[in-house]
Motif scaffolding. Structure first.
Motif, mmCIF file in Angstrom:
data_model
loop_
_atom_site.group_PDB
_atom_site.id
_atom_site.type_symbol
_atom_site.label_atom_id
_atom_site.label_comp_id
_atom_site.label_asym_id
_atom_site.label_seq_id
_atom_site.Cartn_x
_atom_site.Cartn_y
_atom_site.Cartn_z
ATOM 1 N N LEU A 254 0.808 -1.223 0.000
ATOM 2 C CA LEU A 254 0.000 0.000 0.000
ATOM 3 C C LEU A 254 0.844 1.277 0.000
ATOM 4 O O LEU A 254 0.463 2.269 -0.568
ATOM 5 N N LYS A 255 1.967 1.264 0.675
ATOM 6 C CA LYS A 255 2.890 2.413 0.732
ATOM 7 C C LYS A 255 2.211 3.706 1.186
ATOM 8 O O LYS A 255 2.576 4.810 0.769
ATOM 9 N N ASP A 256 1.190 3.558 1.990
ATOM 10 C CA ASP A 256 0.434 4.702 2.492
ATOM 11 C C ASP A 256 1.192 5.301 3.685
ATOM 12 O O ASP A 256 1.547 4.579 4.609
ATOM 13 N N PRO A 257 1.460 6.623 3.673
ATOM 14 C CA PRO A 257 2.183 7.216 4.810
ATOM 15 C C PRO A 257 1.395 7.126 6.118
ATOM 16 O O PRO A 257 1.956 7.334 7.194
ATOM 17 N N HIS A 258 0.088 6.813 6.032
ATOM 18 C CA HIS A 258 -0.739 6.735 7.252
ATOM 19 C C HIS A 258 -0.923 5.308 7.745
ATOM 20 O O HIS A 258 -1.763 5.051 8.602
ATOM 21 N N SER A 259 -0.161 4.347 7.183
ATOM 22 C CA SER A 259 -0.348 2.956 7.621
ATOM 23 C C SER A 259 0.971 2.329 8.049
ATOM 24 O O SER A 259 2.058 2.834 7.755
ATOM 25 N N LEU A 260 0.844 1.235 8.773
ATOM 26 C CA LEU A 260 1.995 0.417 9.174
ATOM 27 C C LEU A 260 1.722 -0.997 8.674
ATOM 28 O O LEU A 260 0.610 -1.504 8.822
ATOM 29 N N GLU A 261 2.731 -1.609 8.056
ATOM 30 C CA GLU A 261 2.604 -2.997 7.612
ATOM 31 C C GLU A 261 3.302 -3.936 8.601
ATOM 32 O O GLU A 261 4.456 -3.703 8.955
ATOM 33 N N ILE A 262 2.587 -4.957 9.037
ATOM 34 C CA ILE A 262 3.256 -6.063 9.735
ATOM 35 C C ILE A 262 3.671 -7.026 8.626
ATOM 36 O O ILE A 262 2.833 -7.708 8.041
ATOM 37 N N GLU A 263 4.956 -7.037 8.308
ATOM 38 C CA GLU A 263 5.385 -7.940 7.232
ATOM 39 C C GLU A 263 5.552 -9.364 7.753
ATOM 40 O O GLU A 263 5.260 -10.322 7.052
ATOM 41 N N ARG A 264 6.031 -9.475 8.987
ATOM 42 C CA ARG A 264 6.237 -10.828 9.544
ATOM 43 C C ARG A 264 6.031 -10.836 11.042
ATOM 44 O O ARG A 264 6.532 -9.931 11.736
ATOM 45 N N ILE A 265 5.301 -11.818 11.526
ATOM 46 C CA ILE A 265 5.406 -12.216 12.933
ATOM 47 C C ILE A 265 5.683 -13.709 12.883
ATOM 48 O O ILE A 265 4.853 -14.475 12.390
ATOM 49 N N TYR A 266 6.829 -14.101 13.349
ATOM 50 C CA TYR A 266 7.180 -15.526 13.372
ATOM 51 C C TYR A 266 7.559 -15.930 14.797
ATOM 52 O O TYR A 266 8.388 -15.275 15.424
ATOM 53 N N VAL A 267 6.949 -17.002 15.254
ATOM 54 C CA VAL A 267 7.261 -17.528 16.584
ATOM 55 C C VAL A 267 7.830 -18.943 16.405
ATOM 56 O O VAL A 267 7.338 -19.703 15.564
ATOM 57 N N LEU A 268 8.851 -19.281 17.172
ATOM 58 C CA LEU A 268 9.421 -20.632 17.104
ATOM 59 C C LEU A 268 8.330 -21.662 17.376
ATOM 60 O O LEU A 268 7.491 -21.451 18.253
ATOM 61 N N LYS A 269 8.405 -22.775 16.645
ATOM 62 C CA LYS A 269 7.367 -23.801 16.743
ATOM 63 C C LYS A 269 7.065 -24.188 18.201
ATOM 64 O O LYS A 269 5.912 -24.273 18.605
ATOM 65 N N SER A 270 8.113 -24.376 18.989
ATOM 66 C CA SER A 270 7.905 -24.843 20.369
ATOM 67 C C SER A 270 7.284 -23.761 21.263
ATOM 68 O O SER A 270 6.896 -24.039 22.387
ATOM 69 N N TYR A 271 7.178 -22.519 20.760
ATOM 70 C CA TYR A 271 6.594 -21.437 21.562
ATOM 71 C C TYR A 271 5.218 -21.001 21.047
ATOM 72 O O TYR A 271 4.604 -20.104 21.610
ATOM 73 N N ILE A 272 4.759 -21.631 19.986
ATOM 74 C CA ILE A 272 3.461 -21.242 19.428
ATOM 75 C C ILE A 272 2.365 -21.477 20.459
ATOM 76 O O ILE A 272 2.372 -22.484 21.169
ATOM 77 N N GLY A 273 1.448 -20.516 20.565
ATOM 78 C CA GLY A 273 0.343 -20.651 21.520
ATOM 79 C C GLY A 273 0.690 -20.176 22.920
ATOM 80 O O GLY A 273 -0.102 -20.301 23.838
ATOM 81 N N LYS A 274 1.897 -19.598 23.081
ATOM 82 C CA LYS A 274 2.306 -19.177 24.430
ATOM 83 C C LYS A 274 2.378 -17.653 24.557
ATOM 84 O O LYS A 274 3.111 -17.126 25.388
ATOM 85 N N LYS A 275 1.689 -16.977 23.680
ATOM 86 C CA LYS A 275 1.527 -15.508 23.771
ATOM 87 C C LYS A 275 2.702 -14.677 23.269
ATOM 88 O O LYS A 275 2.677 -13.455 23.413
ATOM 89 N N ALA A 276 3.709 -15.297 22.689
ATOM 90 C CA ALA A 276 4.790 -14.489 22.129
ATOM 91 C C ALA A 276 4.251 -13.687 20.940
ATOM 92 O O ALA A 276 4.582 -12.507 20.765
ATOM 93 N N GLY A 277 3.388 -14.315 20.131
ATOM 94 C CA GLY A 277 2.791 -13.626 18.982
ATOM 95 C C GLY A 277 1.984 -12.412 19.432
ATOM 96 O O GLY A 277 2.072 -11.335 18.835
ATOM 97 N N GLN A 278 1.241 -12.609 20.512
ATOM 98 C CA GLN A 278 0.418 -11.503 21.028
ATOM 99 C C GLN A 278 1.304 -10.337 21.469
ATOM 100 O O GLN A 278 1.016 -9.176 21.174
ATOM 101 N N LEU A 279 2.385 -10.666 22.147
ATOM 102 C CA LEU A 279 3.327 -9.642 22.625
ATOM 103 C C LEU A 279 3.891 -8.841 21.444
ATOM 104 O O LEU A 279 3.964 -7.612 21.477
#
Ligand SMILES: CC(C)(COP(=O)(O)OP(=O)(O)OC[C@H]1O[C@@H](n2cnc3c(N)ncnc32)[C@H](O)[C@@H]1OP(=O)(O)O)[C@@H](O)C(=O)NCCC(=O)NCCS
Length: 135
Positions: free
Chosen positions: A49-74
Motif C-alpha cells: 500500500l505504501k500509504d504514509p498513514h499505515s503500518l505494515e506487519i510484514e512478519r510475525i514468526y514464533v518458534l514452533k515450540s513457543y506457538i500458543g504461548k503468547k509471544a505472537g500476542q506480545l
C-alpha cells in the motif's frame, strides 16, 4: 521454498533491511533465547500500500515450540503501540489463505479482510489475504 529463502533471506537483503530506517525488527525473548520476531514497515518500504498513514506487519514468526504461548500476542501489541504512537490510521498485513492459525490470530485481534493478492513462492502461485485493523 529454497528459492524464496535464497532471495528473501540472504545476508545482503537482511542487512539492507536492518539498515533501512523505515523497517524495524523486534524480538520476543524468554529468559535466555529469542523465541520470535516482528518485522514492521513504514512509508515507502511497505510491500504494497505504501500509504504514509499505515503500518505494515510484514512478519510475525514464533518458534514452533513457543506457538500458543503468547509471544505472537506480545509482538503484535508492540506493532499496535508503535502505530498508535505515530498516530497512524491503520495496520495492514498479508497472510496466506491456508494459514488458518495466523488468520484466526489476526481476526481475534480485530483485523478484517479487505483484499487478496497473489504471492509467488518458487514456482507456486499462492493467494494471500490482505487484512486491515483500523485504529
Ligand atoms: C500466528 C502466530 C504469530 C501467532 O502467535 P502465537 O504466539 O502462536 O499466538 P498467541 O499465543 O499469542 O495467541 C494469541 C491469541 O490468538 C488466538 N489464536 C492463536 N492461535 C489460534 C488458533 N490456532 N485458533 C484460534 N485462535 C488462535 C488465541 O485466541 C490467542 O489468545 P487466547 O489464547 O487468549 O484466546 C504464530 O502461531 C506463528 O508464528 N505462526 C507461524 C508463522 C506465521 O504463520 N506467521 C504469521 C504470518 S506473517
Amino acid at each position: 521454498m529454497e528459492q524464496y529463502l535464497t532471495s528473501s533471506f540472504n545476508l545482503e537483503t537482511l542487512i539492507n533491511q536492518l539498515n533501512n530506517p523505515n523497517s524495524t525488527f523486534y524480538f520476543a525473548q524468554d529468559d535466555q533465547n529469542k523465541v520470535g520476531y516482528l518485522k514492521i514497515n513504514l512509508g515507502p518500504v511497505q510491500t504494497e500500500l505504501k500509504d504514509p498513514h499505515s503500518l505494515e506487519i510484514e512478519r510475525i514468526y514464533v518458534l514452533k515450540s513457543y506457538i500458543g504461548k503468547k509471544a505472537g500476542q506480545l509482538l503484535f501489541e508492540k506493532a499496535l503501540a508503535i502505530a498508535k504512537a505515530l498516530k497512524l490510521k491503520y495496520i495492514w498485513l498479508g497472510v496466506w489463505e491456508k494459514n488458518e492459525r495466523a488468520l484466526q490470530f489476526y481476526k481475534k485481534n480485530g483485523f478484517v479482510e479487505f483484499d487478496q493478492h497473489q504471492f509467488v513462492l518458487g514456482k507456486d502461485v499462492q493467494n494471500d489475504i490482505l487484512m486491515k485493523l483500523t485504529l
